[in-house]
Motif scaffolding. Structure first.
Motif, mmCIF file in Angstrom:
data_model
loop_
_atom_site.group_PDB
_atom_site.id
_atom_site.type_symbol
_atom_site.label_atom_id
_atom_site.label_comp_id
_atom_site.label_asym_id
_atom_site.label_seq_id
_atom_site.Cartn_x
_atom_site.Cartn_y
_atom_site.Cartn_z
ATOM 1 N N THR A 90 0.853 -1.179 0.000
ATOM 2 C CA THR A 90 0.000 0.000 0.000
ATOM 3 C C THR A 90 0.896 1.237 0.000
ATOM 4 O OG1 THR A 90 -0.101 0.230 2.416
ATOM 5 C CG2 THR A 90 -1.725 -1.247 1.365
ATOM 6 N N PRO A 123 -5.975 7.682 -0.202
ATOM 7 C CA PRO A 123 -5.596 6.534 -1.048
ATOM 8 C C PRO A 123 -4.442 5.704 -0.490
ATOM 9 C CG PRO A 123 -5.669 8.596 -2.313
ATOM 10 C CD PRO A 123 -5.675 8.952 -0.870
ATOM 11 N N ARG A 126 -4.607 1.880 -0.144
ATOM 12 C CA ARG A 126 -4.698 1.033 -1.333
ATOM 13 C C ARG A 126 -3.313 0.604 -1.796
ATOM 14 N NH1 ARG A 126 -7.644 5.027 -5.154
ATOM 15 N NH2 ARG A 126 -6.526 3.708 -6.655
ATOM 16 N N ARG A 127 -3.268 -0.509 -2.539
ATOM 17 C CA ARG A 127 -1.996 -0.977 -3.092
ATOM 18 C C ARG A 127 -1.534 -0.043 -4.207
ATOM 19 N NH1 ARG A 127 -1.704 -5.368 -5.820
ATOM 20 N NH2 ARG A 127 -3.921 -5.566 -6.252
ATOM 21 N N THR A 130 -2.694 -0.217 -7.861
ATOM 22 C CA THR A 130 -3.983 0.340 -8.294
ATOM 23 C C THR A 130 -3.904 1.840 -8.559
ATOM 24 O OG1 THR A 130 -4.774 0.873 -6.052
ATOM 25 C CG2 THR A 130 -5.129 -1.390 -6.849
#
Length: 307
Positions: A90, A123, A126-127, A130
Motif C-alpha cells: 500500500t 488513497p 490502497r496498493r 492500483t
C-alpha cells in the motif's frame, strides 16, 4: 548552505559518455534542469543524489563528497523517474518503509506527515498497483520527504500528472523553495519550468550548455538577432514604422503582423533602443508597445538545443 557543486564532473559507461566535464552549482531555491532526451539529466541527478560515482571530477554537498557519504544521504531526498516496483505494498506501507530505512525517530508520524503534504492520506490504504501515474508520482514524493530533507531532487516529476495534481505539485515545490530548501527538478515541459523556476541549468549531449535566468541567457546570445514586436497607433503607422526601421543598421529584418504591429529582428539592442524613439518622432509615429518575443524559456531552449 545545502549547496551541491559539480566540478568538471564526467560519467561514462564503457565507451559511452553520459556526462562530460560539467561544472555547476545548485543552491537554495528552485532550479530547473533542462535538456532533450538523452542529454544526461537522469545521470546528473543520480550523481547529485549519490547513486552514481563520478568517473572524473567531484560532486559535493557543502564541500563534502556525496558518493558513499551517509551524512549527505540524510540531507537529500530523491524522486526518481522510474516507476515504483513495489506495487504489492500500500502507499502507506511504502512510505513507512522508507521512513524506517531513513532511521527517523517516529516513522509512523513522519510517514503520515509526508502523505498529508502530497495529499495522499485517503488513497494510502490502497496498493500502489492500483494507483494512477500521478498518484505513483506523489507516493514517490512522499517517500522522499519522510526525513524532511533540505535538498530535494526530482527527475521528471510532472510526467503523467493530471492538471489538478500538477498545480498542487508546482505549489508544493514553490513552497519548499521559499522555505530555503535546495530543490532541483528535471523536465522537458517548458511551460511548467517557466512557471516554477527562473534559475535553469541546460544540458545538451552531456555538456553544460547554459546557466542562469533564461532572460539573461537570451541576452548573452549576441550571435542571435533579438526579436521584438513594435506596435504603432494603427495600421498606417505600423507600415510607416516598418519602412523606416528597415533602413536602420541595427535592424536585421522587419515584417508586418496580420493582427497589428511590426516584427523586428535586431542585431544590436543598444543601438536599436536609442534609434527607435528618434525614428518614431521623425516619421510621426506614436509607439504604443515594445515587447521582446523570444525571451521565453521555450525560445531560449530552442536556441540552445538547435544552435
Amino acid at each position: 548552505m545545502n549547496t551541491i557543486t559539480l566540478e568538471e564532473t564526467s560519467r561514462w559507461y564503457g565507451n559511452v559518455v553520459a556526462v562530460n566535464g560539467i561544472s555547476m552549482t545548485i543552491g537554495p531555491g528552485i532550479t530547473g534542469l533542462l535538456g532533450p532526451n538523452g542529454a544526461g539529466k537522469t545521470t546528473l541527478i543520480a550523481l547529485m543524489s549519490g547513486f552514481l560515482s563520478p568517473s572524473a571530477g567531484r560532486v559535493t554537498l557543502d564541500g563534502q563528497p556525496i558518493w558513499r557519504n551517509t551524512e549527505a544521504y540524510r540531507t537529500i531526498g530523491l524522486v526518481p523517474e522510474r516507476e515504483v516496483s513495489f506495487g504489492y505494498l500500500t502507499g502507506r506501507q511504502f512510505v513507512l518503509a522508507n521512513a524506517e530505512l531513513q532511521g527517523v525517530p517516529d516513522p509512523g508520524a513522519a510517514g503520515e506527515r509526508a502523505l498529508e503534504i502530497v495529499d495522499l492520506v485517503e488513497p494510502a490504504q490502497r496498493r500502489i498497483a492500483t494507483y494512477s501515474k500521478g498518484m505513483r508520482q506523489r507516493v514517490k514524493l512522499a517517500s522522499a520527504l519522510v526525513h524532511d530533507p533540505a535538498v530535494l531532487l526530482l527527475d521528471e516529476p510532472f510526467n503523467g500528472v493530471d492538471p489538478r495534481q500538477r498545480l498542487h505539485l508546482m505549489n508544493l515545490l514553490r513552497r519548499m523553495g521559499a522555505e530555503g530548501r535546495t530543490v532541483l527538478f528535471s523536465s522537458h515541459i517548458l511551460e511548467e519550468v517557466e512557471q516554477v523556476a527562473r534559475q535553469i541549468e541546460v544540458v545538451v549531449s552531456g555538456r553544460h550548455a547554459a546557466s542562469g535566468d533564461f532572460g539573461q541567457i537570451r541576452r548573452l546570445m549576441t550571435d542571435r538577432p533579438v526579436q521584438y514586436v513594435v506596435v504603432g497607433d494603427g495600421a498606417a503607422q505600423d507600415r510607416a514604422l516598418a519602412s523606416a526601421l528597415i533602413a536602420e543598421t541595427s535592424v536585421v529584418a522587419v515584417s508586418l503582423r496580420p493582427q497589428g504591429g511590426v516584427d523586428v529582428s535586431v542585431s544590436e539592442f543598444g543601438d536599436f533602443a536609442q534609434r527607435l524613439p528618434v525614428v518614431a518622432r521623425d516619421h510621426g509615429v506614436r509607439v504604443l508597445e515594445l515587447t521582446p518575443t523570444d525571451e521565453s524559456l521555450e525560445s531560449v531552449f530552442s536556441y540552445l538545443v538547435g544552435g
